[in-house]
Design an enzyme around this catalytic site. Sequence first.
Site, PDB file in Angstrom:
ATOM      1  NE  ARG A  20       7.974  14.817  40.266  1.00  0.00           N
ATOM      2  CZ  ARG A  20       9.128  14.151  40.380  1.00  0.00           C
ATOM      3  NH1 ARG A  20       9.233  13.166  41.271  1.00  0.00           N
ATOM      4  NH2 ARG A  20      10.156  14.455  39.617  1.00  0.00           N
TER       5      ARG A  20
ATOM      6  CE  LYS B 128       8.050  14.099  35.138  1.00  0.00           C
ATOM      7  NZ  LYS B 128       8.154  15.575  35.093  1.00  0.00           N
TER       8      LYS B 128
ATOM      9  CG  HIS C 231       5.458  21.037  41.200  1.00  0.00           C
ATOM     10  ND1 HIS C 231       5.472  19.676  41.448  1.00  0.00           N
ATOM     11  CD2 HIS C 231       6.520  21.267  40.377  1.00  0.00           C
ATOM     12  CE1 HIS C 231       6.469  19.123  40.792  1.00  0.00           C
ATOM     13  NE2 HIS C 231       7.127  20.066  40.148  1.00  0.00           N
TER      14      HIS C 231
ATOM     15  NE  ARG D 151       9.754  17.997  42.373  1.00  0.00           N
ATOM     16  CZ  ARG D 151      10.496  16.918  42.581  1.00  0.00           C
ATOM     17  NH1 ARG D 151      10.454  16.310  43.748  1.00  0.00           N
ATOM     18  NH2 ARG D 151      11.277  16.444  41.634  1.00  0.00           N
TER      19      ARG D 151
ATOM     20  CG  HIS E 134      15.545  16.762  39.177  1.00  0.00           C
ATOM     21  ND1 HIS E 134      15.856  18.048  39.554  1.00  0.00           N
ATOM     22  CD2 HIS E 134      14.178  16.700  39.157  1.00  0.00           C
ATOM     23  CE1 HIS E 134      14.745  18.727  39.767  1.00  0.00           C
ATOM     24  NE2 HIS E 134      13.711  17.929  39.531  1.00  0.00           N
TER      25      HIS E 134
ATOM     26  CE1 TYR F 259      13.399  24.520  41.857  1.00  0.00           C
ATOM     27  CE2 TYR F 259      14.749  22.599  41.387  1.00  0.00           C
ATOM     28  CZ  TYR F 259      13.508  23.191  41.504  1.00  0.00           C
ATOM     29  OH  TYR F 259      12.377  22.459  41.256  1.00  0.00           O
TER      30      TYR F 259
END
Length: 328
Positions: free
Chosen positions: A145, A170, A276, A279, A302, A311
């Site tokens: 990020r 995150k 983003h 990414r 994640h 995706y």
Amino acid sequence: MASASPSPGAPPKKLLDQVRDAIRLRHYSYKTEESYLGWIRRYILFHGKRHPRELGAAEVTVFLSDLATRGQVAASTQNQALAAILFLYRHVLELDLPWLDDVVRAKRPQRLPTVLTQEEVRRVLALVDGVPGLMLKLQYGTGMRLMECLRLRIKDLTFARREIVIRDGKGGKDRVTMLPQSLEAALQQQLVRVQALHAQDRAAGVAGVWLPDALARKYPNAGTQLAWFWLFPSGRLALDPRSGVVRRHHVFEQVPQRALKQAAVTAGVLRPVSSHCLRHSFATHLLENGYDIRTVQELLGHSDVSTTMIYTHVLNRGGRGVRSPMDH
């Protein structure tokens, strides 16, 4: 944990100052602090400047519902406002609100991420030079990020193993990603420039770079060491808004963002392009190149593979991998 009580005889602190103290006590980021204070201020003004102690679940419900119906805010924005108000009641006023069942929830749109083709990425990145270009290439090459890239420190790079450790991502999680071989030479040159800037700061007696509170207490001199210096430091000194100390921060996030948007326009990319987006493109291109989704999940950081599964929809593979009859 309640906020500290004022000393006897001292005037009571204003409510927003109490909120600020409670946030800093829990080591929340400066962005979170500003966001929470903004929402709490807006909540108080919405109800005619009444003190939140006089308000309850009904008033919170009205405020949050108004955001969704009249304000038409996104679901993430409404959730942020709710988090700020709950923080106020739980950690400052020490009051528990009943579950807010009657809040009109903003609808969370089911949108696919914007993904550039590999050719579009090459065209865009070729137009950005210098430090912004290196940052954007590193984002696309690792999937990190924007803020993860900005907050990189020299110690986070290991060239011998070609890996980068992303700290406090995150959710407060660390993870490891690859160091792209094609960027090694540029990163080594960046390190030479950063070492010179670090030596300049030390000679001028500039305060050390910012460290998380716990680390700053445990290692009080670490902020002046080269290992903790930013990989992408700002070109000028600035005032730390919390401590009031003048020190060197990392590059401002607007620097690579503006460079990317301008490059996308010049390259003729007609879709909106943000950092983003790089990414998203990283993840999609890995899947296109045959890497399994669990590997991509780990590299992106994640927690749930279902987040990464989006995706596959962009790829039009898996259960949706249907070939049009027009193409037969």
